[in-house]
Write a protein that holds these residues in place. Structure first.
Motif, PDB file in Angstrom:
ATOM      1  N   GLU B 107      32.533  40.301  39.652  1.00 47.20           N
ATOM      2  CA  GLU B 107      33.645  40.896  39.600  1.00 47.20           C
ATOM      3  C   GLU B 107      34.381  40.411  40.709  1.00 47.20           C
ATOM      4  OE1 GLU B 107      34.308  46.125  38.300  1.00 47.20           O
ATOM      5  OE2 GLU B 107      35.077  45.334  40.063  1.00 47.20           O
ATOM      6  N   VAL B 108      35.354  39.809  39.995  1.00 50.75           N
ATOM      7  CA  VAL B 108      36.292  39.588  41.181  1.00 50.75           C
ATOM      8  C   VAL B 108      38.022  40.339  41.187  1.00 50.75           C
ATOM      9  CG1 VAL B 108      37.435  37.344  42.573  1.00 50.75           C
ATOM     10  CG2 VAL B 108      35.038  37.097  41.365  1.00 50.75           C
ATOM     11  N   ARG B 109      38.483  40.665  42.162  1.00 52.93           N
ATOM     12  CA  ARG B 109      39.207  41.204  42.398  1.00 52.93           C
ATOM     13  C   ARG B 109      40.629  40.706  42.813  1.00 52.93           C
ATOM     14  NH1 ARG B 109      39.869  46.290  39.686  1.00 52.93           N
ATOM     15  NH2 ARG B 109      38.606  46.915  39.151  1.00 52.93           N
ATOM     16  N   LEU B 110      41.491  39.987  42.288  1.00 49.65           N
ATOM     17  CA  LEU B 110      42.560  39.107  43.076  1.00 49.65           C
ATOM     18  C   LEU B 110      43.831  40.406  42.964  1.00 49.65           C
ATOM     19  CD1 LEU B 110      42.742  36.189  41.008  1.00 49.65           C
ATOM     20  CD2 LEU B 110      41.522  36.576  42.748  1.00 49.65           C
ATOM     21  N   ARG B 111      44.541  40.263  44.261  1.00 52.77           N
ATOM     22  CA  ARG B 111      45.416  41.009  44.793  1.00 52.77           C
ATOM     23  C   ARG B 111      46.833  40.087  45.497  1.00 52.77           C
ATOM     24  NH1 ARG B 111      44.219  45.307  49.147  1.00 52.77           N
ATOM     25  NH2 ARG B 111      42.757  46.405  47.199  1.00 52.77           N
ATOM     26  N   GLY B 112      47.666  40.355  44.685  1.00 55.02           N
ATOM     27  CA  GLY B 112      48.878  40.200  45.941  1.00 55.02           C
ATOM     28  C   GLY B 112      49.705  38.890  43.672  1.00 55.02           C
ATOM     29  N   ALA B 113      49.893  39.139  43.171  1.00 60.92           N
ATOM     30  CA  ALA B 113      49.980  38.626  42.017  1.00 60.92           C
ATOM     31  C   ALA B 113      50.488  39.256  40.656  1.00 60.92           C
ATOM     32  CB  ALA B 113      49.018  37.449  41.052  1.00 60.92           C
ATOM     33  N   LEU B 132      40.243  22.587  42.722  1.00 58.50           N
ATOM     34  CA  LEU B 132      39.104  23.049  42.404  1.00 58.50           C
ATOM     35  C   LEU B 132      39.944  23.957  41.719  1.00 58.50           C
ATOM     36  CD1 LEU B 132      36.196  22.753  41.197  1.00 58.50           C
ATOM     37  CD2 LEU B 132      35.819  24.456  42.474  1.00 58.50           C
ATOM     38  N   ALA B 133      39.561  23.452  39.721  1.00 57.42           N
ATOM     39  CA  ALA B 133      40.578  24.682  38.901  1.00 57.42           C
ATOM     40  C   ALA B 133      39.462  25.562  37.961  1.00 57.42           C
ATOM     41  CB  ALA B 133      41.154  23.879  37.945  1.00 57.42           C
ATOM     42  N   ARG B 134      39.518  27.178  37.410  1.00 57.97           N
ATOM     43  CA  ARG B 134      38.615  26.324  36.636  1.00 57.97           C
ATOM     44  C   ARG B 134      39.252  27.977  35.522  1.00 57.97           C
ATOM     45  NH1 ARG B 134      35.811  22.514  37.768  1.00 57.97           N
ATOM     46  NH2 ARG B 134      34.093  22.927  37.465  1.00 57.97           N
ATOM     47  N   PRO B 135      38.288  27.547  34.312  1.00 56.23           N
ATOM     48  CA  PRO B 135      39.609  29.248  33.059  1.00 56.23           C
ATOM     49  C   PRO B 135      39.168  30.223  33.456  1.00 56.23           C
ATOM     50  CG  PRO B 135      38.756  27.691  31.992  1.00 56.23           C
ATOM     51  CD  PRO B 135      38.008  27.299  33.707  1.00 56.23           C
ATOM     52  N   TYR B 136      39.050  31.414  33.956  1.00 56.75           N
ATOM     53  CA  TYR B 136      38.438  33.334  33.771  1.00 56.75           C
ATOM     54  C   TYR B 136      39.445  33.682  32.708  1.00 56.75           C
ATOM     55  CZ  TYR B 136      35.689  30.668  37.276  1.00 56.75           C
ATOM     56  OH  TYR B 136      34.747  30.277  37.794  1.00 56.75           O
ATOM     57  N   SER B 137      38.843  35.082  32.142  1.00 61.30           N
ATOM     58  CA  SER B 137      39.606  35.426  31.167  1.00 61.30           C
ATOM     59  C   SER B 137      39.595  36.690  31.972  1.00 61.30           C
ATOM     60  CB  SER B 137      38.704  36.104  30.145  1.00 61.30           C
ATOM     61  OG  SER B 137      38.263  35.180  29.537  1.00 61.30           O
ATOM     62  N   LEU B 138      40.790  37.968  31.976  1.00 60.70           N
ATOM     63  CA  LEU B 138      41.495  38.925  32.660  1.00 60.70           C
ATOM     64  C   LEU B 138      40.995  39.863  31.659  1.00 60.70           C
ATOM     65  CD1 LEU B 138      45.014  37.417  32.552  1.00 60.70           C
ATOM     66  CD2 LEU B 138      43.660  38.039  34.705  1.00 60.70           C
ATOM     67  N   ALA B 139      40.305  40.824  32.844  1.00 61.47           N
ATOM     68  CA  ALA B 139      39.661  41.875  32.447  1.00 61.47           C
ATOM     69  C   ALA B 139      40.752  43.288  32.421  1.00 61.47           C
ATOM     70  CB  ALA B 139      38.149  41.534  32.506  1.00 61.47           C
ATOM     71  N   SER B 140      41.202  43.103  33.173  1.00 66.72           N
ATOM     72  CA  SER B 140      42.512  43.893  33.491  1.00 66.72           C
ATOM     73  C   SER B 140      43.488  43.821  32.469  1.00 66.72           C
ATOM     74  CB  SER B 140      42.712  43.744  34.800  1.00 66.72           C
ATOM     75  OG  SER B 140      43.544  42.636  35.093  1.00 66.72           O
ATOM     76  N   GLU B 146      45.670  44.959  40.703  1.00 66.43           N
ATOM     77  CA  GLU B 146      44.663  43.917  40.802  1.00 66.43           C
ATOM     78  C   GLU B 146      43.926  43.543  39.943  1.00 66.43           C
ATOM     79  OE1 GLU B 146      42.391  46.052  45.339  1.00 66.43           O
ATOM     80  OE2 GLU B 146      41.155  45.349  42.684  1.00 66.43           O
ATOM     81  N   LEU B 147      44.203  41.835  39.846  1.00 73.74           N
ATOM     82  CA  LEU B 147      43.774  41.816  38.790  1.00 73.74           C
ATOM     83  C   LEU B 147      41.926  41.434  38.400  1.00 73.74           C
ATOM     84  CD1 LEU B 147      45.482  37.692  38.472  1.00 73.74           C
ATOM     85  CD2 LEU B 147      45.827  39.900  37.169  1.00 73.74           C
ATOM     86  N   GLU B 148      41.438  41.631  37.299  1.00 70.55           N
ATOM     87  CA  GLU B 148      40.320  41.929  37.354  1.00 70.55           C
ATOM     88  C   GLU B 148      39.527  39.881  36.529  1.00 70.55           C
ATOM     89  OE1 GLU B 148      38.630  45.231  36.157  1.00 70.55           O
ATOM     90  OE2 GLU B 148      36.548  44.694  35.464  1.00 70.55           O
ATOM     91  N   LEU B 149      38.707  39.750  36.675  1.00 67.84           N
ATOM     92  CA  LEU B 149      37.546  38.796  36.396  1.00 67.84           C
ATOM     93  C   LEU B 149      36.126  39.246  36.425  1.00 67.84           C
ATOM     94  CD1 LEU B 149      39.661  35.576  38.440  1.00 67.84           C
ATOM     95  CD2 LEU B 149      40.498  36.937  36.423  1.00 67.84           C
TER      96      LEU B 149
END
Ligand code: HEM
Ligand code: FES
Lengths: 126, 325
Positions: B107-113, B132-140, B146-149
């Motif tokens: 579970e990856v949480r991102l801040r600042g977006a 390097l680029a990969r698609p991930y869905s937004l669970a948040s 915070e974005l949750e992936l």
């Protein structure tokens, strides 16, 4: 001039209803479903709506050349008269379910027939 | 005369001309085919201004919310700014936290977006500083701080292997959002059926929480499946959500379920078809996320079983993308 069958059966809104009916028949029919097996069902449905709009005489600017291009890959995969017959049959069933008269269905089938050679890449391109 | 803005250019719209014709006259290529509003080849996105209803006919509810319209039948009566569908700039973000969950899920949480205007269930592209680029869905939920992936961790995964070792504070970038798999509050009473395998839960977790936050009253069923019971993650979070909302039912399915672990061994596609058959198919909206074989197969079977195509929103995780990351 009489209005098109497209207008008589309700125009764009009727096409939205018809496309689910028609596409469901096509996917359930083993004679033709292999040609429609793309993963992108939404795109396929939009193409089927374009087909229905065209054969009911609705607004479109397709030419015989477009019809050749749209189906060239399918011809390479074996598209032939039997498939066109099946599509015209499913088209008729769809329109019947929508309450379109037999007479009108014949007119629609005639429009589909008129591009049969282009769909099958036969004869001369216009 | 109204103006058309595209890629920082202002174009005059000649009397009665369509957006497609105006762009073509300026030498800008737009894919098109029927030129009559039927095939959707010419789909574009409105950034600012009003799109005439005529140009939105037949466009799905999710696409409408995103401002999508058909350029070949769009005759603007006032100034309009448009863009190609899916274009967007990269936004900087910081890894806030990474938690290991069952099933090798991070579970990856991102801040600042905060600038990212998104809906739970859409997806983004995560970019590492080397590209390097990969698609991930937004669970948040859209608007959350915070974005949750949910990232499936593969030992040899370029992005997921790196994320598994990344420390909070590391800078990344994201691009997006993309996709139409999100909650649309056009009918609070309609039944919702959410079906996902593996990290297909990520978009569903965003969607279900947005639906509940919007006050959705119709019955919501969330089916989460995995091969092994031990791989089902977020079970406590889902149980808590279901306990707090009478209209939400969560069913976990695993092939090795024994029956006394609060799961069923019935395969998830069978469960989904069963639930759809029992629902009001005219009103039902279905979300399918996860393995392509399940998503594409189930979409087709649900459609043939009578669910309108427009009512099935699907997000297949392609192996080279989320799955193999
Ligand atoms: C009977 C006369 C037919 C007519 C008037 C017709 C018309 C059309 C039209 C207007 C399109 C959309 C083209 C575009 O905008 O790109 C289309 C696409 C398509 N047609 Fe037909 N069609 C006919 C027969 C058939 C048959 C017999 C099959 C197969 C069994 C077929 C399979 C398809 C498929 C798969 C596409 C989508 C191609 C793509 O993905 O680009 N059509 N057709
Ligand atoms: S070109 Fe077909 S919908 Fe616009």
């Amino acid at each position: 001039m009489s209005t098109s069958i497209y207008d008589q059966i309700g125009g764009a809104a009727a096409m939205d209803a018809a496309v689910d009916l028609f596409y469901r028949k096509v996917l359930s029919d083993d004679r033709v479903n292999e040609f429609f097996d793309g993963v992108d069902m939404e795109r396929q449905a939009a193409k089927q709506k374009a087909f229905l709009t065209m054969v009911t005489g609705g607004p479109n600017s397709y030419t015989g050349r477009n019809m050749r291009d749209a189906h060239a890959k399918l011809v390479a995969r074996g598209l032939d008269d039997s498939h066109v017959d099946a599509i015209i049959e499913l088209l008729g069933e769809t329109l019947k379910e929508l309450g379109v008269s037999d007479d009108q269905i014949k007119q629609v089938a005639a429009i589909a027939e008129s591009v049969r050679d282009d769909v099958l890449s036969r004869g001369k391109a216009d | 005369m109204p103006k058309l803005r595209f890629a920082e250019r202002d174009l005059e719209i000649a009397g009665g001309a369509t957006v497609l014709e105006t762009l073509e006259a300026a030498g800008i290529d737009v894919p098109n085919s029927c030129r009559a509003g039927a095939c959707q080849s010419c789909l574009m996105q409105a950034v600012a201004g009003e799109v005439p209803e005529e140009a939105r006919r037949g466009v799905s509810p999710a696409k409408r919310e995103l401002g999508h319209f058909l350029a070949c039948v769009c005759r603007p009566t006032a100034d309009l700014e448009v863009a190609r569908v899916g274009g967007s700039e990269a936004i900087a973000a910081t890894i806030a936290a990474i938690r290991r969950c069952p099933g090798d899920v991070l579970e990856v949480r991102l801040r600042g977006a905060e600038r990212l205007d998104y809906r739970g269930g859409q997806f983004i592209t995560l970019l590492r500083d080397d590209g390097l680029a990969r698609p991930y869905s937004l669970a948040s939920v859209g608007g959350a701080a915070e974005l949750e992936l949910h990232v499936r961790h593969f030992a040899d995964g370029a992005m997921s292997g790196w994320l598994a070792r990344a420390a909070p504070g590391v800078e990344v970038a994201i691009r997006g959002p993309y996709g139409e798999c999100f909650y649309v509050a056009d009918d609070l009473e309609r039944p919702l059926l959410l079906v996902g395998t593996g990290t297909g839960l990520a978009p569903l977790y965003g969607i279900v929480r947005e639906a509940l936050a919007a006050g959705h009253r119709g019955p919501i069923t969330l089916l989460h499946g995995a091969r092994r019971a031990a791989d089902l993650y977020h079970r406590d979070e889902l149980a808590a959500l279901a306990a707090a909302h009478d209209n939400l039912e969560v069913v976990a399915s695993a092939l090795d379920a024994t029956g006394d672990d609060d799961m069923t061994a019935t395969p998830i596609d069978a469960l989904a078809l069963e639930r759809a058959a029992a629902a009001d198919r005219g009103a039902l909206r279905v979300y399918l996320c996860g393995a392509p074989a399940l998503v594409n197969g189930l979409r087709r079977r649900l459609f043939i079983a009578g669910v309108p195509l427009r009512s099935i929103l699907a997000d297949a995780f392609l192996p080279a993308a989320t799955g193999g990351a």
